[in-house]
Design a protein around this motif. Structure first.
Motif, short mmCIF file in Angstrom:
data_model
loop_
_atom_site.label_atom_id
_atom_site.label_comp_id
_atom_site.label_asym_id
_atom_site.label_seq_id
_atom_site.Cartn_x
_atom_site.Cartn_y
_atom_site.Cartn_z
N ALA A 1 -2.95 1.92 7.70
CA ALA A 1 -2.33 0.97 6.78
C ALA A 1 -3.03 1.13 5.44
O ALA A 1 -4.21 1.46 5.38
N ALA A 2 -2.28 0.91 4.35
CA ALA A 2 -2.86 1.10 3.02
C ALA A 2 -2.19 0.16 2.04
O ALA A 2 -1.08 -0.34 2.28
N ARG A 3 -2.87 -0.05 0.92
CA ARG A 3 -2.29 -0.81 -0.18
C ARG A 3 -1.97 0.17 -1.30
O ARG A 3 -2.82 0.97 -1.70
N ASP A 4 -0.74 0.11 -1.79
CA ASP A 4 -0.31 0.96 -2.91
C ASP A 4 0.28 0.06 -3.98
O ASP A 4 1.44 -0.36 -3.87
N GLY A 5 -0.50 -0.27 -5.01
CA GLY A 5 -0.03 -1.23 -5.99
C GLY A 5 0.15 -2.59 -5.33
O GLY A 5 -0.80 -3.13 -4.75
N LYS A 6 1.37 -3.13 -5.37
CA LYS A 6 1.65 -4.41 -4.71
C LYS A 6 2.27 -4.21 -3.33
O LYS A 6 2.68 -5.17 -2.68
N ASP A 7 2.34 -2.95 -2.87
CA ASP A 7 2.98 -2.65 -1.60
C ASP A 7 1.98 -2.51 -0.47
O ASP A 7 0.89 -1.96 -0.65
N LEU A 8 2.37 -3.00 0.72
CA LEU A 8 1.68 -2.68 1.96
C LEU A 8 2.41 -1.50 2.58
O LEU A 8 3.64 -1.54 2.74
N ASP B 1 2.28 -10.20 -2.05
CA ASP B 1 1.32 -10.75 -3.01
C ASP B 1 -0.07 -10.93 -2.43
O ASP B 1 -0.95 -11.47 -3.09
N PHE B 2 -0.28 -10.50 -1.20
CA PHE B 2 -1.59 -10.69 -0.58
C PHE B 2 -2.60 -9.71 -1.15
O PHE B 2 -2.28 -8.58 -1.51
N THR B 3 -3.85 -10.15 -1.23
CA THR B 3 -4.89 -9.27 -1.75
C THR B 3 -5.18 -8.15 -0.75
O THR B 3 -4.98 -8.30 0.47
N ALA B 4 -5.68 -7.05 -1.27
CA ALA B 4 -6.03 -5.92 -0.42
C ALA B 4 -7.11 -6.34 0.59
O ALA B 4 -7.11 -5.87 1.73
N ARG B 5 -8.03 -7.21 0.18
CA ARG B 5 -9.10 -7.63 1.08
C ARG B 5 -8.56 -8.38 2.29
O ARG B 5 -9.02 -8.16 3.42
N LEU C 1 -5.53 -8.13 3.60
CA LEU C 1 -4.81 -7.19 4.44
C LEU C 1 -5.76 -6.28 5.19
O LEU C 1 -5.59 -6.02 6.38
N ALA C 2 -6.76 -5.77 4.48
CA ALA C 2 -7.73 -4.88 5.12
C ALA C 2 -8.43 -5.58 6.28
O ALA C 2 -8.61 -4.99 7.36
N ALA C 3 -8.81 -6.83 6.08
CA ALA C 3 -9.49 -7.58 7.14
C ALA C 3 -8.59 -7.73 8.36
O ALA C 3 -9.04 -7.61 9.50
N ALA C 4 -7.30 -8.00 8.13
CA ALA C 4 -6.36 -8.18 9.24
C ALA C 4 -6.25 -6.92 10.08
O ALA C 4 -6.25 -6.97 11.32
N PHE C 5 -6.17 -5.77 9.42
CA PHE C 5 -5.99 -4.51 10.16
C PHE C 5 -7.29 -4.02 10.78
O PHE C 5 -7.32 -3.62 11.95
N THR C 6 -8.37 -4.04 10.04
CA THR C 6 -9.63 -3.50 10.58
C THR C 6 -10.19 -4.36 11.69
O THR C 6 -10.87 -3.86 12.58
#
Length: 239
Positions: A124-131, A147-151, A153-158
């Motif tokens: 999973a990755a963040r690209d601009g405002k896209d997941l 609109d979620f922050t990368a942090r 999203l990253a926490a949810a996946f990792t």
């Protein structure tokens, strides 16, 4: 905020934790409060405008302030609250919700969930405002604006052991689409042309999304930027 919830599992099985990233349920009520304040401000703005010899919107302000009290105040407060509440429910309905578990990822928008098994998702990755979800063969499984922050999203996946990248590793593979672009599979150019028209319409969001999925079935993955369409085909991640 990310919250932990229990997934439905068979009796006797160990429950799987699910991390949810979504807009909080209090958003409509917060916007209702803001709308109420806006209604109160409109009343005082209208009362001020009618005292000026010349002012923009003075005519509508005079019409508004002609409504007797307490109906003027009550009406504006109720109208502001209702508009805010409706806007909040629209946000909850239209915004992306992400549910991540050890065995699957579910992306939901407008009550339309898309589920991906753990074995499908390489990263999973963040690209601009896209997941962006990337498959094991380098395919783009999903690309959703949020609109979620990368942090968050990253926490949810990792937390559930998924690989996370701060940027789409295939960002450099995208090329801008123009009519009759060479190298596209048969039928893809026509889909891009139809999607370009859909993106220009205010009511074309669902059509653009459907055409996005049609292109993915042809092995063409789309990235939007400032009303421009970019594309790539599958490139192996080596995963």
């Amino acid at each position: 905020m990310s919250v932990e919830a229990q997934a439905n599992v068979p009796a006797g099985a160990r429950p799987a934790k699910v991390t949810e990233v979504k807009q909080p349920q209090w958003v409509p009520f917060a916007l209702a409060v803001i709308g109420t304040g806006a209604g109160f401000a409109v009343k005082h703005l209208a009362q001020w405008l009618v005292t000026l010899p010349r002012a923009p919107f003075k005519g509508p302000a005079e019409t508004l302030t002609a409504v007797p009290e307490p109906w003027l105040t009550v009406g504006l407060l109720v109208a502001g609250a209702v508009v805010g509440l409706l806007a909040g429910f629209i946000i909850l309905h239209e915004e992306l919700a992400v549910r991540v578990a050890a065995d699957r990822v579910v992306l939901s928008r407008a009550d339309s969930p898309r589920e991906f098994a753990r074995g499908q998702v390489a990263m999973a990755a963040r690209d601009g405002k896209d997941l962006v979800l990337i498959g094991t063969g380098g395919e783009q499984l999903a690309r959703e604006e949020c609109d979620f922050t990368a942090r968050r999203l990253a926490a949810a996946f990792t937390t559930h052991g998924y690989a996370w990248a701060a940027a789409d590793p295939h960002a450099g593979d995208f090329r801008r689409w123009v009519p009759d672009t060479p190298g596209l599979p048969a039928g893809a150019d026509a889909l891009f042309k139809a999607r370009e028209k859909a993106l220009e319409r205010s009511d074309g969001t669902s059509d653009a999304r459907e055409l996005h999925e049609e292109l993915a079935r042809l092995g063409v993955y789309v990235r939007d930027s400032k009303s421009r369409q970019y594309w790539r085909v599958t490139v192996s991640t080596g995963a």
